[in-house]
Write a protein that holds these residues in place. Structure first.
Motif, PDB file in Angstrom:
ATOM      1  N   LYS A   1      -1.358  89.398  39.099  1.00 21.68           N
ATOM      2  CA  LYS A   1      -1.333  88.182  38.280  1.00 21.68           C
ATOM      3  C   LYS A   1       0.009  88.123  37.544  1.00 21.68           C
ATOM      4  CE  LYS A   1      -5.268  86.078  38.651  1.00 21.68           C
ATOM      5  NZ  LYS A   1      -5.216  84.726  39.123  1.00 21.68           N
ATOM      6  N   ILE A   2       0.436  86.956  37.253  1.00 20.00           N
ATOM      7  CA  ILE A   2       1.671  86.832  36.484  1.00 20.00           C
ATOM      8  C   ILE A   2       1.400  87.365  35.077  1.00 20.00           C
ATOM      9  CG2 ILE A   2       3.395  85.225  35.618  1.00 20.00           C
ATOM     10  CD1 ILE A   2       2.350  83.308  37.864  1.00 20.00           C
ATOM     11  N   SER A   3       2.312  88.194  34.604  1.00 24.67           N
ATOM     12  CA  SER A   3       2.056  88.832  33.316  1.00 24.67           C
ATOM     13  C   SER A   3       2.177  87.819  32.175  1.00 24.67           C
ATOM     14  CB  SER A   3       3.047  89.967  33.095  1.00 24.67           C
ATOM     15  OG  SER A   3       4.269  89.435  32.655  1.00 24.67           O
ATOM     16  N   PHE A   4       1.570  88.183  31.041  1.00 25.29           N
ATOM     17  CA  PHE A   4       1.540  87.300  29.879  1.00 25.29           C
ATOM     18  C   PHE A   4       2.954  86.960  29.415  1.00 25.29           C
ATOM     19  CE2 PHE A   4       0.937  86.660  25.257  1.00 25.29           C
ATOM     20  CZ  PHE A   4       0.159  85.526  25.361  1.00 25.29           C
ATOM     21  N   VAL A   5       3.813  88.025  29.415  1.00 25.67           N
ATOM     22  CA  VAL A   5       5.192  87.843  28.944  1.00 25.67           C
ATOM     23  C   VAL A   5       5.927  86.846  29.835  1.00 25.67           C
ATOM     24  CG1 VAL A   5       7.381  89.009  28.486  1.00 25.67           C
ATOM     25  CG2 VAL A   5       5.209  90.179  28.010  1.00 25.67           C
ATOM     26  N   THR A   6       5.752  87.010  31.140  1.00 25.22           N
ATOM     27  CA  THR A   6       6.410  86.075  32.063  1.00 25.22           C
ATOM     28  C   THR A   6       5.940  84.666  31.790  1.00 25.22           C
ATOM     29  OG1 THR A   6       5.704  87.780  33.588  1.00 25.22           O
ATOM     30  CG2 THR A   6       7.251  86.137  34.422  1.00 25.22           C
ATOM     31  N   LYS A   7       4.627  84.541  31.544  1.00 32.67           N
ATOM     32  CA  LYS A   7       4.080  83.212  31.283  1.00 32.67           C
ATOM     33  C   LYS A   7       4.761  82.590  30.073  1.00 32.67           C
ATOM     34  CE  LYS A   7      -0.584  83.301  33.194  1.00 32.67           C
ATOM     35  NZ  LYS A   7      -1.952  83.658  32.867  1.00 32.67           N
ATOM     36  N   ILE A   8       4.875  83.422  28.995  1.00 35.06           N
ATOM     37  CA  ILE A   8       5.495  82.927  27.765  1.00 35.06           C
ATOM     38  C   ILE A   8       6.933  82.520  28.039  1.00 35.06           C
ATOM     39  CG2 ILE A   8       6.307  83.632  25.466  1.00 35.06           C
ATOM     40  CD1 ILE A   8       3.567  83.892  24.986  1.00 35.06           C
ATOM     41  N   LEU A   9       7.636  83.427  28.765  1.00 35.61           N
ATOM     42  CA  LEU A   9       9.041  83.146  29.069  1.00 35.61           C
ATOM     43  C   LEU A   9       9.171  81.857  29.863  1.00 35.61           C
ATOM     44  CD1 LEU A   9      10.543  86.657  29.888  1.00 35.61           C
ATOM     45  CD2 LEU A   9      10.971  85.193  27.908  1.00 35.61           C
ATOM     46  N   VAL A  10       8.311  81.721  30.850  1.00 36.04           N
ATOM     47  CA  VAL A  10       8.347  80.512  31.672  1.00 36.04           C
ATOM     48  C   VAL A  10       8.056  79.296  30.801  1.00 36.04           C
ATOM     49  CG1 VAL A  10       7.179  79.268  33.524  1.00 36.04           C
ATOM     50  CG2 VAL A  10       7.824  81.650  33.841  1.00 36.04           C
ATOM     51  N   GLY A  11       7.078  79.471  29.899  1.00 37.00           N
ATOM     52  CA  GLY A  11       6.720  78.381  28.989  1.00 37.00           C
ATOM     53  C   GLY A  11       7.905  77.965  28.145  1.00 37.00           C
ATOM     54  N   ILE A  12       8.575  78.980  27.555  1.00 33.53           N
ATOM     55  CA  ILE A  12       9.744  78.693  26.716  1.00 33.53           C
ATOM     56  C   ILE A  12      10.812  78.011  27.540  1.00 33.53           C
ATOM     57  CG2 ILE A  12      11.666  79.781  25.470  1.00 33.53           C
ATOM     58  CD1 ILE A  12       9.627  81.899  24.527  1.00 33.53           C
ATOM     59  N   PHE A  13      10.994  78.557  28.721  1.00 32.93           N
ATOM     60  CA  PHE A  13      12.002  77.987  29.616  1.00 32.93           C
ATOM     61  C   PHE A  13      11.695  76.509  29.878  1.00 32.93           C
ATOM     62  CE2 PHE A  13      13.342  76.888  33.921  1.00 32.93           C
ATOM     63  CZ  PHE A  13      14.699  77.139  33.825  1.00 32.93           C
ATOM     64  N   ILE A  14      10.433  76.241  30.177  1.00 35.45           N
ATOM     65  CA  ILE A  14      10.054  74.853  30.481  1.00 35.45           C
ATOM     66  C   ILE A  14      10.277  73.966  29.262  1.00 35.45           C
ATOM     67  CG2 ILE A  14       8.066  73.342  30.950  1.00 35.45           C
ATOM     68  CD1 ILE A  14       7.096  75.555  32.868  1.00 35.45           C
ATOM     69  N   ILE A  15       9.866  74.475  28.079  1.00 39.78           N
ATOM     70  CA  ILE A  15      10.035  73.679  26.856  1.00 39.78           C
ATOM     71  C   ILE A  15      11.515  73.384  26.624  1.00 39.78           C
ATOM     72  CG2 ILE A  15       9.851  73.754  24.335  1.00 39.78           C
ATOM     73  CD1 ILE A  15       7.196  75.329  24.807  1.00 39.78           C
ATOM     74  N   LEU A  16      12.335  74.460  26.773  1.00 44.94           N
ATOM     75  CA  LEU A  16      13.776  74.276  26.587  1.00 44.94           C
ATOM     76  C   LEU A  16      14.318  73.263  27.571  1.00 44.94           C
ATOM     77  CD1 LEU A  16      15.174  77.854  25.930  1.00 44.94           C
ATOM     78  CD2 LEU A  16      15.011  75.929  24.360  1.00 44.94           C
ATOM     79  N   PHE A  17      13.876  73.436  28.797  1.00 39.94           N
ATOM     80  CA  PHE A  17      14.368  72.570  29.861  1.00 39.94           C
ATOM     81  C   PHE A  17      13.997  71.121  29.567  1.00 39.94           C
ATOM     82  CE2 PHE A  17      13.913  70.511  34.000  1.00 39.94           C
ATOM     83  CZ  PHE A  17      15.180  70.752  34.503  1.00 39.94           C
ATOM     84  N   VAL A  18      12.725  70.919  29.215  1.00 41.04           N
ATOM     85  CA  VAL A  18      12.240  69.559  28.968  1.00 41.04           C
ATOM     86  C   VAL A  18      12.963  68.963  27.763  1.00 41.04           C
ATOM     87  CG1 VAL A  18      10.256  68.212  28.179  1.00 41.04           C
ATOM     88  CG2 VAL A  18       9.996  69.837  30.058  1.00 41.04           C
ATOM     89  N   SER A  19      13.137  69.800  26.694  1.00 44.12           N
ATOM     90  CA  SER A  19      13.777  69.214  25.519  1.00 44.12           C
ATOM     91  C   SER A  19      15.250  68.940  25.787  1.00 44.12           C
ATOM     92  CB  SER A  19      13.587  70.103  24.280  1.00 44.12           C
ATOM     93  OG  SER A  19      13.831  71.439  24.607  1.00 44.12           O
ATOM     94  N   ALA A  20      15.882  69.828  26.584  1.00 47.30           N
ATOM     95  CA  ALA A  20      17.273  69.575  26.954  1.00 47.30           C
ATOM     96  C   ALA A  20      17.370  68.277  27.736  1.00 47.30           C
ATOM     97  CB  ALA A  20      17.823  70.725  27.792  1.00 47.30           C
ATOM     98  N   LEU A  21      16.402  68.120  28.608  1.00 46.49           N
ATOM     99  CA  LEU A  21      16.389  66.911  29.434  1.00 46.49           C
ATOM    100  C   LEU A  21      16.183  65.680  28.565  1.00 46.49           C
ATOM    101  CD1 LEU A  21      16.491  66.589  32.564  1.00 46.49           C
ATOM    102  CD2 LEU A  21      14.062  66.047  32.412  1.00 46.49           C
ATOM    103  N   THR A  22      15.204  65.795  27.657  1.00 48.40           N
ATOM    104  CA  THR A  22      14.921  64.672  26.767  1.00 48.40           C
ATOM    105  C   THR A  22      16.161  64.343  25.952  1.00 48.40           C
ATOM    106  OG1 THR A  22      12.818  65.782  26.507  1.00 48.40           O
ATOM    107  CG2 THR A  22      13.164  63.796  25.202  1.00 48.40           C
ATOM    108  N   TYR A  23      16.796  65.409  25.418  1.00 47.51           N
ATOM    109  CA  TYR A  23      17.978  65.182  24.603  1.00 47.51           C
ATOM    110  C   TYR A  23      19.060  64.500  25.413  1.00 47.51           C
ATOM    111  CZ  TYR A  23      22.027  65.833  21.682  1.00 47.51           C
ATOM    112  OH  TYR A  23      23.140  65.601  20.940  1.00 47.51           O
ATOM    113  N   LYS A  24      19.183  64.990  26.651  1.00 45.54           N
ATOM    114  CA  LYS A  24      20.205  64.458  27.541  1.00 45.54           C
ATOM    115  C   LYS A  24      19.938  62.955  27.780  1.00 45.54           C
ATOM    116  CE  LYS A  24      23.458  64.655  30.725  1.00 45.54           C
ATOM    117  NZ  LYS A  24      24.781  64.483  30.194  1.00 45.54           N
ATOM    118  N   ILE A  25      18.677  62.646  28.031  1.00 51.29           N
ATOM    119  CA  ILE A  25      18.326  61.243  28.278  1.00 51.29           C
ATOM    120  C   ILE A  25      18.589  60.416  27.025  1.00 51.29           C
ATOM    121  CG2 ILE A  25      16.380  59.673  28.688  1.00 51.29           C
ATOM    122  CD1 ILE A  25      15.200  61.930  30.447  1.00 51.29           C
TER     123      ILE A  25
END
Ligand SMILES: Nc1nc2c(ncn2[C@@H]2O[C@H](COP(=O)(O)OP(=O)(O)OP(=O)(O)O)[C@@H](O)[C@H]2O)c(=O)[nH]1
Ligand SMILES: [Mg+2]
Lengths: 165, 590
Positions: B298-322
């Motif tokens: 299973k994907i580990s909890f830490v990876t999940k969190i990291l992926v989550g943070i990554f997604i949030i960062l990515f989405v907010s960067a995208l939003t900011y960019k837009i």
């Protein structure tokens, strides 16, 4: 569709590979790359409304070290034996090969003797000898893989013969 | 005991003898043997009897014993095993034909399970789409020029039957060929030809004639293995990616046998026509199978969190960019639509930071910071370099007109779009009006100017005074330079008006000259008349000088040349007349 296995036989460096390359891919090279083992090519043709899938087994040439691998002949439905018009001994070789192959595959196996490199100037095989071969009932076609003379005719002729069997 | 004697070896073997002497002799000589024979006979008889009785009860006995304990099966199993092994060695074919149906169905079940797991492969590639692994594979797919699903396949498939050939053994010609879905078709004829050639070659090199066991069963070629299942008439070759399980070989064997049974006749006299073998395709299709890699961890909890943070960062960067580019667009709009600005280049940057702009700008356009702050933006959102131009936009031209002309109060400028003309109107200084026209035409974009609506209010006074003065005639008494009593006051009035006019023209910057014509009637000599008329003009001039005026005056004594010729003595001919002449500063009369 009908598939036919055809073997290319003859002494080394008579132009078996060149004939197949010319026929299948319409290319010719002066470079000599001796065939090792066997090289298989194929060509789809339509003969009298029949689709024929010619599977060509271009076998390594016979020389003092390599004899023809008879196992490759199994299931052949016809064969072309090639001689080099500029080297007399290749004709003797070709006739010898022809006889032994007919023994294995059966007397009635369609075959044609190709006298290749007819584009060259110094020809060692006299016309009288060719005429006598034809008189003995051997089909002979002069070809040049280099200038694409008689190549299509040769493969068409063997195909027609095989379909007639 | 008849049966005993019949069965007895001795008695049965010799003719019957009734001589008592002989019997006696026999008894003497064979006494011991006879006893033993009798004993044997009895034993045999009882064995036979007991066999018979055991055979009657054996089945029941076995059942009874088996229900009691394991002794019987334990005693029997070595015997059964040995005899089975013996039989298998001697006649394997019989056993295979008995066992085959069972094995076949087992394989079928395992393959159907494999197939059902294959159904999951689509969802699997979806599942991998957004995981880090998925992204890695996507990159790999782009690099390799393959489809994403193919890459997923490569990583998740333990083995997969990709292609299967039914090949004529003798000629190596393909009888039938099937390709699994999503697999690139290779040239069947060439492959099968090479396969046959390789096998022939291998047989030739390594095997003694007729030894089937030494021929090739599989060929390794990089990621692929070709499994071969042969028979004298035809063979199956199966291209497998990865390591295929043993069952596959069995399945191939079974398929080949089915095909051989069905197509035996056609195969026997095959001359190259492969149309009958279309019917073999369903059998080949049965051999397609694959097995996927087990999803291990299973994907580990830490990876999940990291992926989550990554997604949030990515989405907010995208939003900011837009958001940022939206902002930028409206800023560009503001600048683009502002008069006096022409945007010629806007360079966006990937990371949001001030945009680089290049614009043509008129000096009179609204300054950029002001413009931006008007739209609610801060000036440092863009960095702009300007190339100065003269804008021809009406609003800018208007501003320039206003500034350069120093519009006095009450003067307005209007732009007439239809005629592309500027209309200046209102009350203004006469001097200003004359200047305005020259200045206005120096402003780029002012091609048509209409100043007919401009007027200097003093101009009317000027005109009125000129009119009044010029309309005034001052008559003189006979033979002298004194106005007649009724016209005395006119002399004062005119000189007052002239003084007023002088003040006005001075103020307006207009040059004023006065011409006075003196006249005489026909009485008297011509010379005298000239003198008198001259003197009369002089009267007004003197009066003006006396009032401190410095109007340049030209005086003409006209004599009696304009006198009424019908009357000698005529009051109306003894007079002076005034003419006013204006000129602007540049000397132009009007
Ligand atoms: N002039 C001429 N040269 C030819 C012709 N055909 C083949 N050659 C040349 O002869 C040489 C041998 O040709 P190959 O086709 O390789 O002969 P091969 O029979 O396949 O030879 P092996 O494979 O060694 O048995 C090459 O250098 C060819 O360029 C031809 O028709 N005319
Ligand atoms: Mg060759």
């Amino acid at each position: 569709m009908v598939s036919k296995k055809v073997c290319m036989l003859g002494a080394f460096s008579v132009g078996k590979t060149s004939l197949v390359e010319q026929y299948v891919r319409s290319i010719f090279s002066d470079q000599y790359l001796s065939t090792v083992g066997v090289k298989i090519s194929k060509k789809l043709i339509t003969l009298d409304a029949t689709e024929v899938n010619l599977v060509l087994w271009d076998m390594e040439g016979k020389d003092e070290f390599v004899d023809i691998n008879m196992a490759y002949l199994r299931g052949a439905m016809g064969f072309l034996v090639v001689a080099d018009l500029s080297r007399r001994e290749t004709l003797d070789e070709a006739l010898q090969i022809r006889n032994s192959v007919l023994e294995i595959l059966g007397e009635k196996t369609p075959n044609i003797l190709l006298l290749n490199k007819c584009d060259l100037e110094t020809l060692e095989i006299p016309e009288t000898q060719i005429a006598s071969l034809e008189a003995r009932g051997i089909s002979v076609i002069k070809t040049s893989a280099k200038l694409n003379i008689g190549v299509n005719e040769a493969f068409l002729a063997i195909s027609t013969k095989m379909l007639a069997v | 005991m008849s049966s005993t004697s019949e069965n007895s070896v001795v008695s049965g073997g010799s003719p019957p003898n009734t001589d008592p002497e002989v019997d006696k002799f026999k008894e003497l000589v064979f006494r011991g043997e006879l006893d033993r024979i009798e004993e044997l006979e009895r034993k045999l008889d009882s064995q036979l009897r007991s066999t018979k009785s055991v055979s009657d009860v054996i089945a029941e006995a076995v059942v009874m014993r088996s229900s009691k304990d394991n002794m019987l099966s334990a005693a029997l199993s070595p015997i059964v095993e040995n005899s089975l092994q013996d039989a298998l060695k001697k006649r394997p074919q019989d056993f295979i034909s008995i066992i085959f149906p069972i094995v076949g169905s087992l394989i079928r079940r395992s393959i159907s399970e494999t197939f059902s797991s294959m159904l999951g492969s689509f969802s699997k590639s979806l599942e991998f789409s957004f995981s880090p692994k998925g992204i890695k594979w996507r990159i790999e797919a782009i690099r390799a020029g393959k489809s994403f699903s193919e890459i997923v396949m490569l990583h998740t498939v333990v083995y997969r039957v990709e292609q299967i050939y039914l090949i004529h053994s003798e000629s190596g010609l393909v009888l039938s060929n099937l390709v699994n879905k999503g697999v690139h078709d290779r040239d069947a004829d060439m492959i099968s030809g090479m396969l046959t050639a390789i096998q022939d070659f291998a047989k030739d090199c390594f095997a003694t004639a007729g030894d089937e066991s030494s021929s090739l069963n599989s060929l390794d070629m990089g990621d692929y293995t070709i499994y071969i299942e042969r028979s004298p008439l035809a063979y199956l070759a199966c291209v497998v990616r990865g390591q295929a399980p043993k069952e596959l070989q069995v399945k191939l064997r079974e398929t080949l046998e089915l095909i051989l049974a069905k197509f035996n006749d056609v195969l026997q006299d095959y001359r190259g026509d492969d149309s009958p073998f279309v019917a073999a395709a369903p059998y080949l299709e049965d051999c397609f199978a694959e097995q996927l890699v087990e999803e291990k961890k299973k994907i580990s909890f830490v990876t999940k969190i990291l992926v989550g943070i990554f997604i949030i960062l990515f989405v907010s960067a995208l939003t900011y960019k837009i958001y940022h580019s939206h902002r930028m667009n409206s800023i560009l709009n503001i600048i683009g639509s502002e008069p006096g600005y022409i945007l010629i280049d806007a360079e966006s940057t990937l990371i949001p930071k001030p945009w680089q702009l290049v614009a043509l700008k008129d000096a009179f356009a609204v300054p950029l910071p002001e413009l931006l702050s008007r739209g609610g933006y801060s000036a440092d959102e863009v960095r702009c370099s300007f190339i100065p131009i003269d804008s021809r936009e009406p609003s800018i031209v208007m501003k320039k007109l206003q500034q350069k002309l120093e519009l006095p109060l009450g003067v307005t400028i209007k732009y007439d779009l239809d005629n592309d003309s500027y209309h200046i109107s209102g009350l203004a200084d006469y001097m200003w009006i004359t200047n305005a026209k020259t200045i206005a035409y120096t402003i780029p974009g002012v091609d048509n100017l209409d100043i007919s609506g401009l007027a200097d209010p003093r101009f009317d006074v000027l005109k009125r005074l000129k009119q009044e003065i010029e309309n005034t005639v001052i008559r003189f008494a006979r033979g002298g330079e004194i106005p007649i009593s009724t016209d005395q006051h006119l002399l004062d009035e005119v000189s007052e008006k002239l003084v007023e006019l002088e003040k006005l023209t001075n103020a307006m910057g207009i040059a004023l000259t006065l011409t006075i014509y003196g006249h005489a009637d026909l009485t008297g000599t011509e010379i005298r008349n000239y003198a008198i008329s001259q003197a009369r003009a002089q009267v007004l001039a003197a009066k003006l000088y006396a009032k401190g005026s410095s109007i340049p005056i030209s005086m003409y004594g006209m004599g009696s040349s304009f006198a009424d010729t019908t009357e000698l003595e005529d009051l109306d001919s003894r007079k002076i007349e005034m003419r006013i002449h204006f000129a602007n500063k540049s000397g132009i009369d009007f």
